[in-house]
Scaffold this motif. Structure first.
Motif, short mmCIF file in Angstrom:
data_model
loop_
_atom_site.label_atom_id
_atom_site.label_comp_id
_atom_site.label_asym_id
_atom_site.label_seq_id
_atom_site.Cartn_x
_atom_site.Cartn_y
_atom_site.Cartn_z
N SER A 67 -7.53 -65.29 30.79
CA SER A 67 -6.32 -65.85 31.42
C SER A 67 -5.20 -65.99 30.39
O SER A 67 -4.03 -65.70 30.68
CB SER A 67 -6.63 -67.20 32.04
N ALA A 68 -5.56 -66.42 29.18
CA ALA A 68 -4.57 -66.59 28.12
C ALA A 68 -3.96 -65.24 27.73
O ALA A 68 -2.74 -65.15 27.48
CB ALA A 68 -5.21 -67.25 26.90
N GLN A 69 -4.77 -64.21 27.67
CA GLN A 69 -4.26 -62.89 27.33
C GLN A 69 -3.32 -62.36 28.40
O GLN A 69 -2.29 -61.76 28.10
CB GLN A 69 -5.43 -61.91 27.13
N VAL A 70 -3.70 -62.57 29.66
CA VAL A 70 -2.84 -62.12 30.76
C VAL A 70 -1.48 -62.79 30.68
O VAL A 70 -0.44 -62.14 30.82
CB VAL A 70 -3.51 -62.40 32.13
N VAL A 71 -1.46 -64.09 30.44
CA VAL A 71 -0.20 -64.84 30.34
C VAL A 71 0.62 -64.33 29.15
O VAL A 71 1.82 -64.07 29.27
CB VAL A 71 -0.47 -66.35 30.19
N ALA A 72 -0.04 -64.16 28.01
CA ALA A 72 0.68 -63.73 26.80
C ALA A 72 1.24 -62.33 26.94
O ALA A 72 2.37 -62.05 26.53
CB ALA A 72 -0.26 -63.81 25.59
N TRP A 73 0.45 -61.43 27.51
CA TRP A 73 0.90 -60.04 27.66
C TRP A 73 1.92 -59.88 28.78
O TRP A 73 2.74 -58.97 28.75
CB TRP A 73 -0.30 -59.13 27.93
N SER A 74 1.85 -60.78 29.76
CA SER A 74 2.77 -60.69 30.90
C SER A 74 4.17 -61.20 30.55
O SER A 74 5.17 -60.72 31.10
CB SER A 74 2.23 -61.49 32.09
N LYS A 75 4.24 -62.20 29.66
CA LYS A 75 5.51 -62.86 29.37
C LYS A 75 6.63 -61.90 28.98
O LYS A 75 7.72 -61.94 29.58
CB LYS A 75 5.31 -63.91 28.28
N PRO A 76 6.43 -60.98 28.00
CA PRO A 76 7.53 -60.08 27.65
C PRO A 76 7.91 -59.13 28.78
O PRO A 76 9.09 -58.76 28.92
CB PRO A 76 6.99 -59.31 26.43
N GLU A 77 6.93 -58.74 29.60
CA GLU A 77 7.24 -57.85 30.72
C GLU A 77 8.07 -58.58 31.77
O GLU A 77 9.01 -58.01 32.35
CB GLU A 77 5.95 -57.31 31.35
N ILE A 78 7.73 -59.84 32.04
CA ILE A 78 8.49 -60.63 33.01
C ILE A 78 9.92 -60.82 32.52
O ILE A 78 10.88 -60.70 33.30
CB ILE A 78 7.81 -61.99 33.25
N GLU A 79 10.07 -61.10 31.23
CA GLU A 79 11.42 -61.25 30.66
C GLU A 79 12.20 -59.95 30.78
O GLU A 79 13.40 -59.95 31.09
CB GLU A 79 11.31 -61.68 29.20
N ARG A 80 11.52 -58.84 30.53
CA ARG A 80 12.18 -57.53 30.63
C ARG A 80 12.58 -57.23 32.07
O ARG A 80 13.68 -56.72 32.32
CB ARG A 80 11.21 -56.44 30.12
N ILE A 81 11.73 -57.58 33.01
CA ILE A 81 12.03 -57.35 34.43
C ILE A 81 13.25 -58.17 34.85
O ILE A 81 14.16 -57.66 35.52
CB ILE A 81 10.81 -57.72 35.30
N ASN A 82 13.28 -59.43 34.46
CA ASN A 82 14.42 -60.28 34.81
C ASN A 82 15.72 -59.77 34.18
O ASN A 82 16.79 -59.81 34.82
CB ASN A 82 14.15 -61.72 34.38
N GLU A 83 15.63 -59.29 32.94
CA GLU A 83 16.81 -58.76 32.26
C GLU A 83 17.33 -57.52 32.98
O GLU A 83 18.54 -57.37 33.20
CB GLU A 83 16.45 -58.41 30.82
N LEU A 84 16.42 -56.63 33.36
CA LEU A 84 16.83 -55.41 34.05
C LEU A 84 17.44 -55.72 35.42
O LEU A 84 18.40 -55.08 35.84
CB LEU A 84 15.63 -54.48 34.21
N LYS A 85 16.89 -56.71 36.10
CA LYS A 85 17.45 -57.10 37.40
C LYS A 85 18.87 -57.61 37.24
O LYS A 85 19.75 -57.29 38.06
CB LYS A 85 16.57 -58.18 38.05
N ARG A 86 19.12 -58.39 36.19
CA ARG A 86 20.48 -58.90 35.95
C ARG A 86 21.44 -57.74 35.65
O ARG A 86 22.58 -57.72 36.12
CB ARG A 86 20.46 -59.88 34.78
N MET A 87 20.99 -56.78 34.87
CA MET A 87 21.83 -55.63 34.52
C MET A 87 22.13 -54.78 35.74
O MET A 87 23.25 -54.29 35.90
CB MET A 87 21.14 -54.80 33.44
#
Length: 205
Positions: A67-87
């Motif tokens: 669970s910890a690995q999923v959260v850690a690995w997901s965090k940068p992807e979620i940030e990237r997704i939100n950034e792309l949506k804003r752009m």
């Protein structure tokens, strides 16, 4: 056999064929398509006929993430997704960013799926004596037993396939880096098994 192939067979819970004869002829095809999950096809013969077992997985066969690995690995992807949506909403390079967003979402889905249990599904197909004869005939026709186990390839389509055979007095393995019709005819042996299995629809996509 390469480490990657051995790992995939391990996660498929497949026995090692090269060590010793298991009491019956076994032919095994590990197919890793370029844009899909690997599939394992195994033919086991008896005195009268044979069975083709097709083994599927729900995700790429590897250790389950914590669970910890999923959260850690997901965090940068979620940030990237939100950034792309804003752009995209701001109208910045809409076409390129839409494609990047799709890739980022796919990577996030892959990470999440890697944190779930690996599910293996088996589907058995009974083979007739004629089908078995055809397959054995193909192996001999393409000189499978004399083919080099590995060889350099200028194909870069991302596919990989490994065909193994263990009979009473001999074992051989052939691995090729792409799924091409000119691969010493080995393609025809592999395609013959795919056409008999439930994996046929995936092979045609």
């Amino acid at each position: 056999m390469s480490g990657l192939i051995s790992k995939e067979l391990f996660w498929f819970k497949a026995p090692v064929l090269s060590n010793y004869y298991l009491g019956r002829p076994i032919y095994r095809f590990l197919w890793a398509p370029p844009f899909g999950l690997p599939v394992l096809l195994t033919v086991e013969l008896n005195e009268t006929d044979g069975v083709l077992n097709t083994r599927f997985v729900n995700r790429y066969p590897q250790a389950m993430l914590s669970s910890a690995q999923v959260v850690a690995w997901s965090k940068p992807e979620i940030e990237r997704i939100n950034e792309l949506k804003r752009m995209i909403q701001a109208g910045q390079e809409v076409a390129d960013n839409t494609e990047r967003l799709t890739s980022a979402v796919q990577r996030l889905d892959y990470i999440k799926l890697s944190g779930t249990p690996l599910i293996i599904t088996d589907k058995a197909t009974v083979l007739s004596p004629r089908q078995i004869q055809q397959f054995i005939g193909l192996l001999n026709q393409v000189k499978f037993w004399q083919s080099a186990s590995c060889q350099p390839s200028d194909c870069f389509d991302g596919a990989n396939y490994t065909l193994e055979a263990h009979e009473a007095n001999r074992y051989h393995m052939v691995n090729r880096g792409c799924f091409m019709e000119n691969s010493e005819g080995i393609y025809n042996c592999c395609k013959f098994l795919l056409d008999l299995s439930p994996a046929k629809s995936e092979a045609n996509n």
